[in-house]
Design a protein around this motif. Structure first.
Motif, short mmCIF file in Angstrom:
data_model
loop_
_atom_site.label_atom_id
_atom_site.label_comp_id
_atom_site.label_asym_id
_atom_site.label_seq_id
_atom_site.Cartn_x
_atom_site.Cartn_y
_atom_site.Cartn_z
N GLU A 24 0.83 -1.21 0.00
CA GLU A 24 0.00 0.00 0.00
C GLU A 24 0.86 1.25 0.00
O GLU A 24 0.58 2.22 -0.73
CB GLU A 24 -0.93 -0.01 1.21
CG GLU A 24 -2.08 -1.00 1.09
CD GLU A 24 -2.88 -1.12 2.37
OE1 GLU A 24 -2.43 -0.56 3.39
OE2 GLU A 24 -3.94 -1.78 2.34
N ARG A 25 1.92 1.24 0.80
CA ARG A 25 2.83 2.40 0.83
C ARG A 25 3.54 2.55 -0.52
O ARG A 25 3.72 3.67 -1.01
CB ARG A 25 3.85 2.24 1.96
CG ARG A 25 3.24 2.35 3.36
CD ARG A 25 4.32 2.42 4.42
NE ARG A 25 5.11 1.20 4.49
CZ ARG A 25 4.80 0.14 5.22
NH1 ARG A 25 3.67 0.13 5.92
NH2 ARG A 25 5.58 -0.93 5.24
N HIS A 26 3.92 1.44 -1.09
CA HIS A 26 4.60 1.51 -2.39
C HIS A 26 3.65 2.02 -3.47
O HIS A 26 4.06 2.78 -4.36
CB HIS A 26 5.13 0.12 -2.76
CG HIS A 26 6.02 0.12 -3.96
ND1 HIS A 26 7.31 0.62 -3.95
CD2 HIS A 26 5.80 -0.32 -5.24
CE1 HIS A 26 7.84 0.50 -5.15
NE2 HIS A 26 6.95 -0.07 -5.95
N LYS A 27 2.39 1.60 -3.39
CA LYS A 27 1.39 2.07 -4.35
C LYS A 27 1.24 3.59 -4.27
O LYS A 27 1.15 4.28 -5.30
CB LYS A 27 0.06 1.39 -4.07
CG LYS A 27 -1.12 1.89 -4.90
CD LYS A 27 -2.36 1.06 -4.62
CE LYS A 27 -3.59 1.67 -5.28
NZ LYS A 27 -4.04 2.90 -4.61
N GLU A 28 1.22 4.14 -3.06
CA GLU A 28 1.11 5.59 -2.88
C GLU A 28 2.33 6.31 -3.48
O GLU A 28 2.20 7.36 -4.12
CB GLU A 28 0.97 5.93 -1.40
CG GLU A 28 0.94 7.42 -1.09
CD GLU A 28 -0.19 8.15 -1.79
OE1 GLU A 28 -0.02 9.35 -2.07
OE2 GLU A 28 -1.25 7.53 -2.06
N GLN A 29 3.52 5.71 -3.30
CA GLN A 29 4.72 6.31 -3.89
C GLN A 29 4.64 6.32 -5.41
O GLN A 29 5.02 7.30 -6.05
CB GLN A 29 5.96 5.53 -3.43
CG GLN A 29 6.28 5.68 -1.95
CD GLN A 29 7.44 4.78 -1.52
OE1 GLN A 29 7.94 3.98 -2.31
NE2 GLN A 29 7.84 4.91 -0.27
N GLU B 82 1.86 6.39 -7.19
CA GLU B 82 0.86 7.38 -7.58
C GLU B 82 1.43 8.80 -7.49
O GLU B 82 1.14 9.65 -8.34
CB GLU B 82 -0.38 7.24 -6.71
CG GLU B 82 -1.17 5.97 -7.01
CD GLU B 82 -2.33 5.75 -6.05
OE1 GLU B 82 -2.35 6.42 -5.00
OE2 GLU B 82 -3.21 4.92 -6.36
N GLN B 83 2.24 9.06 -6.46
CA GLN B 83 2.90 10.36 -6.36
C GLN B 83 3.84 10.57 -7.54
O GLN B 83 3.91 11.67 -8.11
CB GLN B 83 3.67 10.46 -5.05
CG GLN B 83 2.80 10.58 -3.81
CD GLN B 83 3.62 10.63 -2.53
OE1 GLN B 83 4.84 10.54 -2.55
NE2 GLN B 83 2.93 10.74 -1.40
#
Length: 272
Positions: free
Chosen positions: A87-92, A94-95
């Protein structure tokens, strides 16, 4: 060897990873065999390693680096830990996508600006000329710094000598090359007559022969016109001297900025 252990060949068939890849993962400490026979060097894997191999395969398919996978596996003890990491990697990601979209939008603006500049230069019809300038009385403020600071000089002259001004503003440039932070330049304004003012140099600017070119468009695109006029100077082997001049025939007003595409700036290179 116990039946619950798989040889490296069997493990390769189960996981879809080549023997070469399994050996490489072992060397990197990413997927270590459960048992390594000390005499033969054969590697053996148990059932728990199958799930770990599948996780690694899925992460590699998502373009995770081996270093990132190793770091994740060290920190994650169960599936919920892995999900949090993903989930954290997905947010990175998307950023990163948003950042790349901003870059793409800026590139599109640059392309549009350059195309418009090329169109204006082709359609302007202004040619390099050689002419003689008449002497003129000017009020100037010699400055060192960024070129963008010239507005301060014009403001100072306007405040002290506003009612004596005559004609467009101009700027004298004393450097023979571009200076980013320590430019030597002098914002000037033409005067009807010589009038003293504190902190301002009032004098007669000499006339003489010069090579000129009128630039149409934003000041940020003046480099195109400088290329054109300097090519003319070099081709004809004309000796030029300093300071060079820019005369702002049409630009932003005191209140309204106007359309930068319609700004007119005359570049004047004095002939030595």
């Amino acid at each position: 060897m116990e039946p619950s252990f798989f040889s490296i060949g069997e493990f390769s068939k189960i996981t879809g990873l080549s023997v070469k890849t399994l050996r490489f993962y072992h060397e990197k400490g990413l997927l270590v065999p459960t048992v390594v026979d000390t005499e033969s060097g054969y590697r053996y894997y148990d059932h728990k390693k199958i799930e770990k191999a599948r996780v690694i395969t899925q992460l590699r398919a998502l373009e995770f680096s081996l270093e990132d996978i190793a770091a994740m596996l060290r920190r994650c003890e169960d599936e919920s830990d892995i999900l949090g990491f993903l989930e954290r990697h997905k947010e990175q990601i998307e950023q990163g996508i948003r950042h790349q979209r901003n870059i793409a939008a800026n590139i599109e603006r640059i392309i549009a600006t350059e195309r418009e500049a090329q169109r204006v230069m082709a359609a302007a019809g202004y040619a390099v000329e050689e002419k003689t300038l008449e002497p003129m009385i000017v009020a100037g403020v010699r400055m060192r710094g960024k070129y963008s600071d010239c507005g301060k000089g014009f403001s100072q002259i306007g405040r002290k000598l506003g009612r004596h001004l005559a004609g467009p503003a101009l700027c004298l440039y004393y450097d023979c090359e571009y200076q980013e932070d320590d430019a030597d330049f002098e914002p000037c304004m033409a005067l009807r007559q010589a009038v003293e003012a504190e902190g301002i140099s009032v004098r007669t600017l000499p006339g003489g022969r010069c090579v000129t070119l009128v630039h149409q468009g934003p000041y940020e695109q003046l480099g195109r016109s400088y290329a054109k006029i300097l090519e003319h100077v070099k081709r004809k082997q004309i000796p030029i001297t300093l300071p060079s001049r820019e005369v702002y025939l049409k630009g932003p007003g005191m209140i309204f900025k106007g359309d930068p595409k319609k700004y007119l700036t005359e570049i004047q290179l004095p002939v030595g």
